[in-house]
Design a protein around this motif. Structure first.
Motif, mmCIF file in Angstrom:
data_model
loop_
_atom_site.group_PDB
_atom_site.id
_atom_site.type_symbol
_atom_site.label_atom_id
_atom_site.label_comp_id
_atom_site.label_asym_id
_atom_site.label_seq_id
_atom_site.Cartn_x
_atom_site.Cartn_y
_atom_site.Cartn_z
ATOM 1 N N ILE A 201 0.838 -1.192 0.000
ATOM 2 C CA ILE A 201 0.000 0.000 0.000
ATOM 3 C C ILE A 201 0.875 1.245 0.000
ATOM 4 O O ILE A 201 0.554 2.251 -0.631
ATOM 5 C CB ILE A 201 -0.931 0.010 1.234
ATOM 6 C CG1 ILE A 201 -1.738 -1.281 1.283
ATOM 7 C CG2 ILE A 201 -1.836 1.221 1.227
ATOM 8 C CD1 ILE A 201 -2.669 -1.473 0.133
ATOM 9 N N VAL B 38 -2.442 6.527 -4.085
ATOM 10 C CA VAL B 38 -3.851 6.894 -3.981
ATOM 11 C C VAL B 38 -4.571 6.589 -5.279
ATOM 12 O O VAL B 38 -5.640 6.028 -5.300
ATOM 13 C CB VAL B 38 -4.007 8.386 -3.645
ATOM 14 C CG1 VAL B 38 -5.476 8.768 -3.671
ATOM 15 C CG2 VAL B 38 -3.430 8.649 -2.275
ATOM 16 N N THR C 47 -5.267 2.854 -5.855
ATOM 17 C CA THR C 47 -6.251 2.175 -5.009
ATOM 18 C C THR C 47 -7.598 2.858 -5.060
ATOM 19 O O THR C 47 -8.447 2.632 -4.240
ATOM 20 C CB THR C 47 -5.772 2.135 -3.549
ATOM 21 O OG1 THR C 47 -5.531 3.472 -3.134
ATOM 22 C CG2 THR C 47 -4.513 1.316 -3.441
ATOM 23 N N THR D 244 -14.568 4.518 -3.818
ATOM 24 C CA THR D 244 -14.199 3.904 -2.554
ATOM 25 C C THR D 244 -14.515 4.842 -1.406
ATOM 26 O O THR D 244 -14.196 6.022 -1.431
ATOM 27 C CB THR D 244 -12.687 3.628 -2.525
ATOM 28 O OG1 THR D 244 -12.292 3.123 -3.780
ATOM 29 C CG2 THR D 244 -12.357 2.638 -1.438
ATOM 30 N N GLU E 5 -13.736 6.490 1.833
ATOM 31 C CA GLU E 5 -12.484 6.781 2.520
ATOM 32 C C GLU E 5 -12.793 7.292 3.912
ATOM 33 O O GLU E 5 -13.855 7.852 4.151
ATOM 34 C CB GLU E 5 -11.707 7.871 1.764
ATOM 35 C CG GLU E 5 -11.303 7.478 0.353
ATOM 36 C CD GLU E 5 -10.026 6.667 0.333
ATOM 37 O OE1 GLU E 5 -9.618 6.255 -0.758
ATOM 38 O OE2 GLU E 5 -9.446 6.435 1.402
ATOM 39 N N THR F 200 -4.272 7.655 5.753
ATOM 40 C CA THR F 200 -5.689 7.418 5.506
ATOM 41 C C THR F 200 -5.903 6.081 4.806
ATOM 42 O O THR F 200 -6.770 5.296 5.183
ATOM 43 C CB THR F 200 -6.267 8.551 4.640
ATOM 44 O OG1 THR F 200 -5.986 9.798 5.272
ATOM 45 C CG2 THR F 200 -7.762 8.401 4.475
ATOM 46 N N GLU F 201 -5.083 5.869 3.796
ATOM 47 C CA GLU F 201 -5.225 4.631 3.039
ATOM 48 C C GLU F 201 -4.892 3.418 3.896
ATOM 49 O O GLU F 201 -5.584 2.408 3.858
ATOM 50 C CB GLU F 201 -4.310 4.702 1.812
ATOM 51 C CG GLU F 201 -4.594 3.655 0.771
ATOM 52 C CD GLU F 201 -5.970 3.779 0.153
ATOM 53 O OE1 GLU F 201 -6.667 4.783 0.382
ATOM 54 O OE2 GLU F 201 -6.365 2.846 -0.549
ATOM 55 N N ARG G 282 -7.677 2.545 6.163
ATOM 56 C CA ARG G 282 -8.785 1.905 5.452
ATOM 57 C C ARG G 282 -8.482 0.422 5.208
ATOM 58 O O ARG G 282 -9.330 -0.451 5.414
ATOM 59 C CB ARG G 282 -9.034 2.606 4.124
ATOM 60 C CG ARG G 282 -10.253 2.080 3.378
ATOM 61 C CD ARG G 282 -10.489 2.857 2.114
ATOM 62 N NE ARG G 282 -9.474 2.570 1.110
ATOM 63 C CZ ARG G 282 -9.522 1.553 0.274
ATOM 64 N NH1 ARG G 282 -10.540 0.732 0.316
ATOM 65 N NH2 ARG G 282 -8.561 1.360 -0.598
#
Lengths: 239, 150
Positions: free
Chosen positions: A145, A161, A164, B8, B10, B44-45, B48
């Motif tokens: 990620i 970003v 994904t 998605t 978030e 943030t990702e 998640r």
């Protein structure tokens, strides 16, 4: 010294280690191995982590205002339900997830910050996070990620970003998975091109259900950076 | 960096940002810290994905027990399984606190609801107006008093 006491006040910010601090047994074992310069950093890390957790427990005991949930439960529920396998969720579960998420972010922050400090930087960068992920076993699920800088991002992808956007981590596509992998060339393969795609990365997802997240998310839109209602606009209104 | 509009869900960026900054302000004694924009996105990702990871694991556990609804115990077990056992104690405390508060709220809310229902009944029978207003009021007062002493 203050840093030895439980964090009852502003003594939480970890003090630099001094000789009066007794390192916990674990770090004594660790201390033997690494080169000298990192010894004090690891020691510091141990202390910070311990203090972090005791502070967390205290914080929970003292302040528990559930009106202002840090993370919106509805949003969390939506994220959970992006996995088609997940059907019904008890009312209390999102509350746990909200708190767990917060604790997770805190832990990731601390570890990333340590890396920044090691490099004498005051700005926390993405590669600090990547380093923290690499160093911490339990963060293995994040390894693709947040890629490390050594591996160049494909041009125009603008970092993870973009890749994904559809919710499909790009470590699946190389398997030629019907996970609606990128319609385009494996250019979405940001993670570790050097690694054999079929063998490596998430060839063994932690669980079957875990795998289905990527399948279903991918199958929905069949491409990355899918259009659709922008979540972006709402986000900053929260909290 | 291209802006991506995605389907998605978030986590709210502002909240994640706040959590990170609060922690850093503790780590950095002189408040001398900064966070690169890309790093905020990474946080943030990552959060998640963590939700997905934990959720999928908990869901597995739930299914193994042949239940339909993921409950809190599934989540706790999942945390152990993904080796985040350090989270368990703080989360249990958190949950206990929440349950306590919820119970208190329910207790208070129940009384309010009862009072509201009574008032509704009184209002609607007042509209029918079979009795004189005064007598009605007296009767109602009696009823209310009786109820409240329950």
């Amino acid at each position: 010294m203050d840093s030895n006491k439980q964090a009852q006040s502003s003594s939480y910010p970890p003090q630099p280690p001094t000789s009066s601090i007794t390192p916990p047994p674990a770090s004594a074992a660790i201390a033997a191995t690494p080169p000298a310069p990192f010894h004090h950093l690891l020691q510091q890390q141990q202390q910070q982590l311990q203090m972090f957790w005791s502070y967390q427990r205290q914080e929970i005991e003292q302040v528990n205002d559930f009106k202002n949930h840090q993370l919106p439960l509805a949003r969390i529920k939506k994220i959970m339900k992006a996995d088609e396998d997940v059907r019904m969720i008890s009312a209390e579960a999102p509350i746990l997830f909200a708190k767990a998420c917060e604790l997770f972010i805190l832990e990731l922050t601390i570890r990333s910050w340590l890396h920044a400090e090691e490099n004498k930087r005051r700005t926390l960068q993405k590669n600090d996070i990547a380093a923290a992920i690499t160093r911490t076993d339990i963060f293995d699920f994040l390894v693709d990620i947040v890629p490390r800088d050594e591996i160049k991002d494909e041009a125009g992808l603008g970092g993870m970003v973009g890749a994904t956007a559809s919710g499909v981590p790009y470590f699946y596509p190389p398997m030629g998975h019907p996970a609606g992998g990128p319609a385009g060339p494996g250019g979405m393969m940001i993670g570790r091109p050097a690694i054999d795609p079929t063998g490596g990365m998430y060839a063994q997802p932690p669980s079957q259900a875990w795998q289905s997240v990527w399948q279903t998310a991918g199958a929905d839109d069949g491409s990355y950076a899918s259009g659709g209602s922008g979540g972006q606009g709402n986000l900053d209104g929260q909290g | 960096m291209e802006k991506v509009v995605s389907e998605t869900e978030e986590l709210p960026k502002a909240i994640v940002r706040r959590v990170v900054k609060e922690k850093l302000s503790q780590c950095s004694p002189d408040y001398d810290f900064n966070v690169h924009k890309d790093a905020h996105l990474a946080f943030t990702e990552s959060a998640r994905i963590f939700i997905h990871y934990l959720s999928a694991t908990a869901n597995d556990i739930c299914k193994e027990s042949r239940r339909q609804t993921m409950n809190t115990e599934d989540v706790f077990q999942a945390l152990e399984e993904i080796e985040f056992s350090d989270f368990v104690k703080p989360l249990r405390d958190s949950l206990a606190e929440f349950r306590k508060k919820n119970a208190e709220k329910k207790g208070g809310a129940a009384k309010e609801n009862e009072a509201r229902k009574k008032r509704k009944i009184e209002d609607s029978s007042a509209k029918n107006g079979t009795k004189t207003k005064q007598k009605k009021q007296d009767n109602d007062q009696e009823e209310e008093d009786n109820h409240e002493s329950e």
